[in-house]
Design a protein around this motif. Sequence first.
Motif, PDB file in Angstrom:
ATOM      1  N   MET A 476      41.926  50.957  39.517  1.00  0.00           N
ATOM      2  CA  MET A 476      41.706  50.099  38.796  1.00  0.00           C
ATOM      3  C   MET A 476      41.383  48.769  39.413  1.00  0.00           C
ATOM      4  SD  MET A 476      45.640  50.439  36.890  1.00  0.00           S
ATOM      5  CE  MET A 476      45.824  51.958  36.047  1.00  0.00           C
ATOM      6  N   VAL A 477      40.124  48.434  38.981  1.00  0.00           N
ATOM      7  CA  VAL A 477      39.534  47.150  39.816  1.00  0.00           C
ATOM      8  C   VAL A 477      40.372  45.883  39.647  1.00  0.00           C
ATOM      9  CG1 VAL A 477      37.376  45.723  39.715  1.00  0.00           C
ATOM     10  CG2 VAL A 477      37.290  48.257  39.254  1.00  0.00           C
ATOM     11  N   SER A 478      41.305  45.595  38.539  1.00  0.00           N
ATOM     12  CA  SER A 478      42.102  44.699  38.409  1.00  0.00           C
ATOM     13  C   SER A 478      43.416  44.736  39.217  1.00  0.00           C
ATOM     14  CB  SER A 478      42.306  44.445  36.847  1.00  0.00           C
ATOM     15  OG  SER A 478      43.035  45.692  36.405  1.00  0.00           O
ATOM     16  N   PHE A 479      43.667  45.645  39.961  1.00  0.00           N
ATOM     17  CA  PHE A 479      44.807  45.627  40.819  1.00  0.00           C
ATOM     18  C   PHE A 479      44.434  45.528  42.007  1.00  0.00           C
ATOM     19  CE2 PHE A 479      47.173  47.140  37.137  1.00  0.00           C
ATOM     20  CZ  PHE A 479      48.350  46.523  37.275  1.00  0.00           C
ATOM     21  N   ALA A 480      44.773  44.600  42.941  1.00  0.00           N
ATOM     22  CA  ALA A 480      44.537  44.511  44.646  1.00  0.00           C
ATOM     23  C   ALA A 480      45.562  45.017  45.231  1.00  0.00           C
ATOM     24  CB  ALA A 480      44.339  43.014  44.891  1.00  0.00           C
ATOM     25  N   ARG A 481      46.821  45.472  44.849  1.00  0.00           N
ATOM     26  CA  ARG A 481      47.918  46.119  45.491  1.00  0.00           C
ATOM     27  C   ARG A 481      48.494  46.966  44.472  1.00  0.00           C
ATOM     28  NH1 ARG A 481      49.336  42.876  50.610  1.00  0.00           N
ATOM     29  NH2 ARG A 481      50.918  44.320  50.895  1.00  0.00           N
ATOM     30  N   ARG A 482      48.284  48.194  44.341  1.00  0.00           N
ATOM     31  CA  ARG A 482      49.125  49.162  43.567  1.00  0.00           C
ATOM     32  C   ARG A 482      49.089  50.450  43.793  1.00  0.00           C
ATOM     33  NH1 ARG A 482      49.372  50.797  37.447  1.00  0.00           N
ATOM     34  NH2 ARG A 482      51.586  50.573  36.981  1.00  0.00           N
ATOM     35  N   GLY A 483      49.459  50.965  45.139  1.00  0.00           N
ATOM     36  CA  GLY A 483      49.189  52.294  45.537  1.00  0.00           C
ATOM     37  C   GLY A 483      48.089  52.801  45.522  1.00  0.00           C
TER      38      GLY A 483
END
Length: 672
Positions: A476-483
Motif C-alpha cells: 500500500m503506497v498510502s501506508f508508510a509503516r504497516r508491516g
Amino acid sequence: MCDDPAMPPAVARALEEYRALLAEHGVTWGEDPIPYVRSMTTDAYLMGATTFRDVWQGMIRARHPQASSGELAERFAELDMDEVVRNVLAGKVSDNLAALRLTGEGLAVEAHPLAVLDGESLRTTLLVDSARDEPATVLVDGRAHEIGPRGARLIKITSGSEVIADGGRVDLAPLTRPAAAARLRLRAGFPCKWSVYGAHGQGWYPEGAPARRDYHVLPYFHGDDVVLDVPAEPLTVRVSRGMEYGSAELAITPAAGEETLVELAPERIYDAAALGWYGGDMHAHLNWAGDMVGTPELAAAMQHGEDLHVLNLVAGNVSSARVYDSEALAHWAGRDLPWSDATHLARLGVEYRNDLLGHFYAFGLSAPPSRFHTGFLGSVDWPPNSVACEELRGLGALMGYSHPFHNPVSDTDGPAHLLWQGRNCSSREIVADAALGLVDSLDVLNHSSIAATAVVYRHLIGAGNRIAVTAGTDAMVSFARRGNQSNPPGWARVYAQVDGPLTAGSFAEAVRRGRTFGTTGPWLELSVGGHGPGATLDLSPGERVTVTARSIGPEVERLEIRTADGVLAEGPPAELTCELVAGDPTYVVALAVGGPHERAFTGGAYAHTSPVYLDVAGRHVAREQDVRWCLEWLDGMETLLRRQGTFETAGQLGDHLELIGRAREVYRARLG
C-alpha cells in the motif's frame, strides 16, 4: 499535485479528498471500524513485533475465559487499542514512540534520544503507561487526557510540547539530542531503493519523501542522484533494487556543513527479462486509507526503483462503500500508466471484495466494472463472486484470488480449519470458481499465509483445476509503516514467461497458460522432460521422465519436487534432479524454501512453480483424495453461507447454492 498539468482533474480532486479524510480522521480515513480498520491505529507502533495476535486474544480471554476462537474476533471491538500497543511492546520504545511511565513512586520518560538538526522540532508519539490502580490526568498542550487505572494512552506530541503530569511539567529532554547538519548525495546510476539510518535505527530522507519503513523496519526511499540532510555522525547507507539484485552497504560519517557524494550500486543476481521472464505484483494499492496519501509519482518511483516489470494498482473499498482510486481507474482503464516503458508496465486494476467469500484481483480490464464489492456495512452477500468474475472476464481481465488464507494448515488437514473463521477475507469461493473455469490463478505468494495457500493450491490442481501460481503483495503506497504492507510493491512477484514484447496482453496470456512461478526472491526453474511450467505431457504407463529444479538466491535452504502424491525429491539448493515413472495422471511442481533472510520481506523465503501436467494414456490428473477434499470444502461453504451469510431473500441464498451445485457436479464427474 493538483497543479500538475499531467494529472487528470478527477484524479487530482480525489487525492485532495483523501488528504482531507486523512486530516479529519487520521489513519482510518473515517472507515467503518471493523477489526482490520481498528488495527490500523496501532500498526505503525508495532512493526517488528510478533506477538500482536497472542496479546489481543489473551486480553479478551482474560475477560471472557470461555470465548471460542470464533468469538475472539467478534469481541475485538471491546479492546482499548492503546492498551494493546502497550502490552505488545512490553516496556520497549522505538524511533516513533516514547513513553511516559506512571508508577506509584512517580513518573519517568523513556525514549531513544533522536538527533535533530539545527534546533528542529521532533514529531513523535508519547505512550502514557500507567501502573497505578487509580485514574490519572495528563495535560498535553493544554488538552486533558484521562488515563484509566493501569491504562494507556497514545498522544501525538512534538519535542516542544508542554506535558503536565502529577502537577508538574514533564521534562522532554530525553527525547532528542542536537546534531550538526551535513548533506549526502546518493548515486547508483539507475533508480534504486535507499536506506540511510543512524543510532537506534533513526531514518533520514530527502525533503518531501515519506518516512517509510519496510518489513525489516528499515527506513527507505527510491530514486537516483538524490540529496538529503543528515547529522554529521556515523550513518549506514544501504542500496538495493528488488529481488533481482543484491544489496551494498557503506558506513560513513559525513563532515558537518559539507555535501558528501556516495556512489554505491547493488550487483545483479539474475536477469529475468533477458530470458523472457517478467515479474509482476498483481495486487498493490495506491490508496487504501493510511498514514499518508499515495500518488502516481510515488508509485512510479517505487516501480522503477524496485525494477518491477508489471504493477497492478487495484481500486478497491476498505470497509464502506467508497472505492479508492476508482477515478484513476475510470481515466486509465485499458491503458498503460504514463511511467510505463519497454520493461516496466503499470496498469489500474480492481480488487473485488467480499469478506465472507474472498477477494480477487483483476488485471488488464478495458473498463471499470459495474460493482466492486458486496457484503459491507450489513449489505447482502450477493450476488456470488462468480457474477463479478464473469463480468470482469467480459472486460478482458486476468483474475485470481488474493491474500487467500491466514491460518496454518498441513497437507493432511481437512478444509474445516480454513472455512470456520468468520468474515476474514479468506478465498472461500475459489473452490467453486476454479472448477467452473471462472478464475485464472491463485496468489500463492501473498502477505497472509503462503504455506497454507500453497496447500490449498495443490489440492485444487490435484483435483483437476488448471490455475496458475501468481503473487499479490497487497502493498500500500498510502501506508508508510504497516508491516509488509508498507514494503514497496513487488516484494513478492509472479514471474511469467512471455512470448515477444512485454504488454498487458502478453503477460496475462502467459499467466493464463500457467507459465509462471511465484517467489519472495529466489529464482526457480522447473524442467520435466525438457518442458517448463504450463506444459502438458501425455505419457504412457511406465514411461520415465527426468525432473530438474534449479534455484538462484542466497536465501534458499532447500529444494523440493512434488507431485499430487507428495514430495518426490528434496535436497539442498542450486539443483535437484530425479526420475519419475508414469503411473496415475499427476502434476509436478517445484518449491524453494528458506528461513528469515534480509532478501525476504515476510517471514521466510519461498518460491513455488505452476505445474507441468502429466497426462497418462490421455487421462488428466483428478486425484480422488483432492477431489473429495474439494467436495468437503463445498459442503462446508454451504453450511457457512446458511449460518453467516447476509441475504434479503431466499433467492439470493439460492444463487450461491446453485453455484455450489454446479461445482459439485464438476468434481463428482471427475471422480467418475
